[in-house]
Design a protein around this motif. Structure first.
Motif, PDB file in Angstrom:
ATOM      1  N   PHE A 101       9.859  15.363  30.473  1.00 45.85           N
ATOM      2  CA  PHE A 101      10.859  16.393  30.165  1.00 45.85           C
ATOM      3  C   PHE A 101      10.712  17.646  31.025  1.00 45.85           C
ATOM      4  N   GLU A 122      12.312   8.910  25.477  1.00 47.51           N
ATOM      5  CA  GLU A 122      12.550   7.519  25.851  1.00 47.51           C
ATOM      6  C   GLU A 122      11.675   7.082  27.049  1.00 47.51           C
ATOM      7  N   ALA A 123      11.943   7.669  28.181  1.00 49.37           N
ATOM      8  CA  ALA A 123      11.256   7.247  29.414  1.00 49.37           C
ATOM      9  C   ALA A 123      11.446   8.331  30.457  1.00 49.37           C
ATOM     10  N   ASN A 154       6.539   9.906  25.980  1.00 46.01           N
ATOM     11  CA  ASN A 154       7.669   8.983  25.990  1.00 46.01           C
ATOM     12  C   ASN A 154       7.235   7.610  25.525  1.00 46.01           C
ATOM     13  N   HIS A 172      19.013  13.161  21.612  1.00 48.76           N
ATOM     14  CA  HIS A 172      18.313  13.399  22.868  1.00 48.76           C
ATOM     15  C   HIS A 172      18.932  14.610  23.563  1.00 48.76           C
TER      16      HIS A 172
HETATM   17  N1  URA Z   1      14.263  11.823  29.032  1.00 49.58           N
HETATM   18  C1  URA Z   1      13.257  11.308  28.301  1.00 49.58           C
HETATM   19  O1  URA Z   1      13.480  10.612  27.314  1.00 49.58           O
HETATM   20  N2  URA Z   1      12.020  11.594  28.667  1.00 49.58           N
HETATM   21  C2  URA Z   1      11.738  12.358  29.709  1.00 49.58           C
HETATM   22  O2  URA Z   1      10.564  12.598  29.975  1.00 49.58           O
HETATM   23  C3  URA Z   1      12.802  12.887  30.456  1.00 49.58           C
HETATM   24  C4  URA Z   1      14.059  12.605  30.103  1.00 49.58           C
END
Ligand code: URA
Length: 261
Positions: A124, A111-112, A150, A226
């Motif tokens: 991540f 996601e982000a 992401n 996720h």
């Molecule tokens: N969650 C995500 O979606 N991306 C990341 O890079 C870290 C946590």
């Protein structure tokens, strides 16, 4: 119901009782797994690490660093680094471009960035990232063999959901990463990534279990939960393992085809 590998298998009570969760390799070589764990960012006893590495016949060990980007990748990374297309540039510590093998068959899309990723500049790398690494190892596709990116390259403040206009501003960057990488398969982790990549508002539970096609390229795409959600709801790991097996099966099938197919 399918057996899930040790790397993914951990009940909530064990998770809270035992500090050793997520460290198993899910299989074959306990010594390699232990050495990998010892070599991870988790603080471990250096003497124990040396002992494991010696048992494996490894005389020298150092963290593998990604080689510097060049050409179109370098250009894109520079563009992302300087991006001010949306308001998130004002609150970020740094952009989080993506990481991994530029010849990867599998592209993982989250996601982000969160707080850890914003600090370190890599997707991540927090707790969710540790679980993602375990999931990848369980698929025998460790982190350094895949590419991870992401939807958004900047952290939304307080980890709120990305706004539609932020996704729209950032979308060309991910699109270009996909073009440059040319993955055989994409794995969307989480509802936000899945729904945005597939341009749908179908619930994630209904998007799992089938191979979708992404965008104009028609790249095969599989959806799973996720890892941050799996940390909160460990009983869902069983379903996630079903998804990861679908990824393995689909990759094996696609490998038998020419790369461009
Ligand atoms: N969650 C995500 O979606 N991306 C990341 O890079 C870290 C946590």
């Amino acid at each position: 119901s399918p057996a899930i590998p040790r790397a993914l298998c951990c009940c909530a009570s064990a998770a809270t009782r035992c500090g050793r969760r997520w460290r198993g390799a899910g299989g074959a070589c306990a010594a390699a797994s232990a050495a990998a764990g010892a070599a991870s960012s988790v603080p471990r006893d250096a003497a124990l690490r040396a002992q494991y590495l010696q048992a494996l016949g490894i005389e020298q060990w150092q963290l593998r660093r990604a080689p510097p980007l060049s050409g179109a990748w370098q250009q894109l990374a520079a563009e992302v680094r300087g991006c001010v297309r949306c308001g998130l540039h004002a609150t970020r510590t740094q952009t989080v471009f993506g990481v991994g093998n530029l010849s990867a068959e599998l592209l993982v899309v989250g996601e982000a960035p969160g707080a850890d990723e914003d600090r370190q500049g890599e997707p991540f790398v927090g707790r969710a990232g540790q679980l993602l690494n375990s999931m990848l190892r369980a698929m025998r596709a460790p982190r350094d063999t895949v590419y991870i990116a992401n939807l958004l390259k900047c952290r939304p403040p307080a980890n709120r959901d990305p706004a539609a206009e932020e996704v729209a501003c950032c979308q060309p960057y991910l699109q270009r990463q996909i073009e440059l990488l040319g993955p055989r398969l994409m794995l969307a982790v989480g509802r936000i990534a899945a729904q945005n990549l597939l341009a749908t508002d179908t619930p994630i539970g209904k998007l799992r279990g089938v191979v979708h096609r992404y965008g104009a390229s028609g790249t095969p795409l599989i959806v799973t939960y996720h890892p941050a959600y799996l940390l909160r709801s460990p009983t869902e790991k069983r379903k996630s393992w079903v998804d990861l097996r679908l990824v393995c099966g689909e990759l094996a099938r696609l490998r038998a085809l020419p790369r461009s197919a």
